[in-house]
Write a protein that holds these residues in place. Structure first.
Motif, PDB file in Angstrom:
ATOM      1  N   HIS A 164      15.436  -7.046   2.781  1.00 28.11           N
ATOM      2  CA  HIS A 164      15.950  -8.358   2.393  1.00 28.11           C
ATOM      3  C   HIS A 164      15.070  -9.032   1.343  1.00 28.11           C
ATOM      4  CE1 HIS A 164      18.423  -7.761   5.896  1.00 28.11           C
ATOM      5  NE2 HIS A 164      17.399  -7.877   6.722  1.00 28.11           N
ATOM      6  N   HIS A 165      13.760  -8.974   1.546  1.00 29.91           N
ATOM      7  CA  HIS A 165      12.824  -9.695   0.680  1.00 29.91           C
ATOM      8  C   HIS A 165      11.979  -8.775  -0.174  1.00 29.91           C
ATOM      9  CE1 HIS A 165      13.792 -13.425   2.755  1.00 29.91           C
ATOM     10  NE2 HIS A 165      13.602 -12.805   3.901  1.00 29.91           N
ATOM     11  N   GLY A 166      12.226  -7.475  -0.093  1.00 24.10           N
ATOM     12  CA  GLY A 166      11.390  -6.522  -0.794  1.00 24.10           C
ATOM     13  C   GLY A 166      10.168  -6.179   0.035  1.00 24.10           C
ATOM     14  N   THR A 167       9.563  -5.046  -0.268  1.00 29.32           N
ATOM     15  CA  THR A 167       8.377  -4.600   0.462  1.00 29.32           C
ATOM     16  C   THR A 167       7.145  -4.790  -0.408  1.00 29.32           C
ATOM     17  OG1 THR A 167       9.659  -2.952   1.686  1.00 29.32           O
ATOM     18  CG2 THR A 167       7.262  -2.637   1.586  1.00 29.32           C
ATOM     19  N   PRO A 168       6.154  -5.548   0.071  1.00 28.22           N
ATOM     20  CA  PRO A 168       4.927  -5.686  -0.723  1.00 28.22           C
ATOM     21  C   PRO A 168       4.190  -4.358  -0.791  1.00 28.22           C
ATOM     22  CG  PRO A 168       4.634  -6.670   1.452  1.00 28.22           C
ATOM     23  CD  PRO A 168       6.084  -6.274   1.348  1.00 28.22           C
ATOM     24  N   LEU A 169       3.594  -4.091  -1.927  1.00 29.43           N
ATOM     25  CA  LEU A 169       2.818  -2.863  -2.091  1.00 29.43           C
ATOM     26  C   LEU A 169       1.374  -3.103  -1.659  1.00 29.43           C
ATOM     27  CD1 LEU A 169       4.150  -1.550  -5.517  1.00 29.43           C
ATOM     28  CD2 LEU A 169       4.926  -0.987  -3.202  1.00 29.43           C
ATOM     29  N   ASN A 170       0.714  -2.028  -1.313  1.00 33.64           N
ATOM     30  CA  ASN A 170      -0.677  -2.089  -0.884  1.00 33.64           C
ATOM     31  C   ASN A 170      -1.569  -2.299  -2.110  1.00 33.64           C
ATOM     32  OD1 ASN A 170      -3.319  -1.405   0.026  1.00 33.64           O
ATOM     33  ND2 ASN A 170      -2.453  -0.181   1.669  1.00 33.64           N
TER      34      ASN A 170
END
Length: 439
Positions: free
Chosen positions: A122-128
């Motif tokens: 829904h909100h996108g996945t933050p990258l490490n």
């Protein structure tokens, strides 16, 4: 910049740093590319010049499960897009605010905290951001508290409030080179927080250091931690062999190096096979308590808005539909018996040691594309950490990787209400590993 919250607070008290300037830097980091998808919503905290308050007006992020007055709590889901703003802070948030926290925003997460990987469609996945700086690959930060870890690792927050139901604080902390402390659940308030599985949920924090973990725990639990340094030669530490299966090469090497350093310092380390640990998987049939208790909370909304759920999360929640009341009561009884058996088996050990997770942060794209890989990886990532939640115990992960390599975590854990002894041991362990790293 100070390397942790405690250093920043010292700078404020000595007049070398200003809270307003540090908050502006945190806000800039929260809007930076490194923090893309880390927040569901940003707040507009006003600068607080309170250098002698416990948190000094510095930025703290809040997982999008906890009520913050004037803001909706949406669990990282479209299914709660109609949630009204909260009228009051949840108790955990209220304690942080009273301690002088500048609440910077609600962080992203696996929808409704139901995954150890941190993906959110829904909100996108933050990258490490830590691994990306090392090898340039798009790797996950871990979950469910993905945005929480990224907010701290990127400089947007000095610490992050989150939850840990099966590893949701410790997994992302380990994969981003941070500290994550899961206290005994009953010590911190869970009210005003969207639940996953109330029998397992714990309100706790991600920090840069163990001393910061002590500070955040004291605020969240409204209690003073009693620290005690003990000679290494008086410590007996157990290593369950079942938690060493399926490790990737770097995790295995980092863990063995950490054990060698602890042993060289004088700690007595024993590899063990606690008999009750073999029964752990039997308590996870049909998704265990997480599926059963999440179904109770979500069943009405799923019936109306399943299309607004992450399909992978909805699938896991619906596994709980097969539980009867008798099944649930039997499971609670079996858990009580298992805890008693584990406590008996672990008597005599000051703490247990294991890798926090069995592998370094995996790349995002394959997990996004392949359901089978997603669920297999999720199960592996949760394997070691979830034991502590079922045990109703306490655990802390701290970095154990060599400089310049992908982050890995060493998990120290113990049975219920041994939090202070565990934090004391973690402070000693952190200092020992850092001295070896710098030697």
């Amino acid at each position: 910049m100070p390397h942790d919250l405690s250093s920043a607070l010292s700078g404020l008290r000595e007049g070398r740093l200003q809270a307003a300037e540090l908050l502006r830097m945190s806000q800039a980091a929260a809007r930076s590319e490194a923090c893309k998808h880390a927040f569901v919503r940003l707040f507009e905290p006003r600068p607080i010049e309170a250098p002698h308050s416990p948190l000094g007006g510095l930025a703290i992020s809040i997982k999008d499960l906890f009520d913050v007055a004037g803001q909706p709590s949406t669990g990282g889901s479209r299914a709660l897009s109609d949630a009204p703003p909260a009228s009051v802070d949840s108790p955990a948030v209220a304690r942080l605010r009273t301690a002088g926290a500048a609440l910077i925003g609600h962080t992203n997460l696996s929808e409704f905290a139901f995954s150890g990987l941190g993906l959110n469609p829904h909100h996108g996945t933050p990258l490490n951001p830590v691994t990306q700086a090392l090898d340039g690959l798009a790797r996950i930060p871990g979950g469910s508290s993905s945005g929480a870890a990224v907010s701290v690792a990127s400089g947007a927050a000095w610490a992050a409030l989150g939850t840990d139901t099966g590893g949701s604080i410790r997994i992302p902390a380990a994969l981003t080179g941070l500290v994550g402390f899961k206290n005994t659940a009953r010590l911190t308030p869970a009210a005003g927080c969207i639940p996953l599985a109330p029998s397992l949920d714990t309100s706790c924090a991600i920090t840069h250091s163990v001393r910061d973990a002590v500070l955040l725990h004291e605020i969240l639990a409204a209690r003073q931690v009693r620290l005690q340094t003990r000679p290494w030669s008086g410590l007996r530490l157990g290593v369950p062999r079942a938690m060493l299966e399926g490790l990737d090469t770097q995790v295995a090497q980092d863990f063995e190096r950490s054990l060698a350093q602890l042993s060289a310092a004088g700690a007595q380390i024993e590899h063990i096979d606690p008999a009750p640990l073999r029964d752990f998987s039997a308590l996870q049939i049909q998704g265990g308590l997480a599926a059963c208790e999440s179904w109770a909370w979500h069943r009405a909304r799923l019936a109306e808005r399943e299309s607004d759920y992450d399909a992978r999360v909805a699938l896991r929640i619906k596994r709980g539909a097969g539980f009867t009341a008798a099944d649930y009561l039997d499971l609670l009884s079996a858990r009580r018996d298992w805890i008693a058996a584990m406590e008996q088996a672990l008597q005599g050990f000051d703490a247990l040691l294991s890798p926090t997770v069995a592998r370094v942060a995996p790349e995002l794209a394959p997990l996004r594309a392949d359901d089978e890989l997603f669920f297999a990886t999720n199960l592996l990532m949760l394997r070691n950490t979830s034991v502590v939640n079922l045990l109703d115990g306490c655990a802390l992960t701290l970095p154990c990787h060599a400089p310049g390599s992908l982050p890995t975590g060493l998990m120290l854990w113990a049975t219920a209400l041994r939090d202070d002894a565990l934090l004391s041991l973690a402070l000693q362990t952190e200092a020992l590993l850092q001295s070896e790293r710098e030697a």
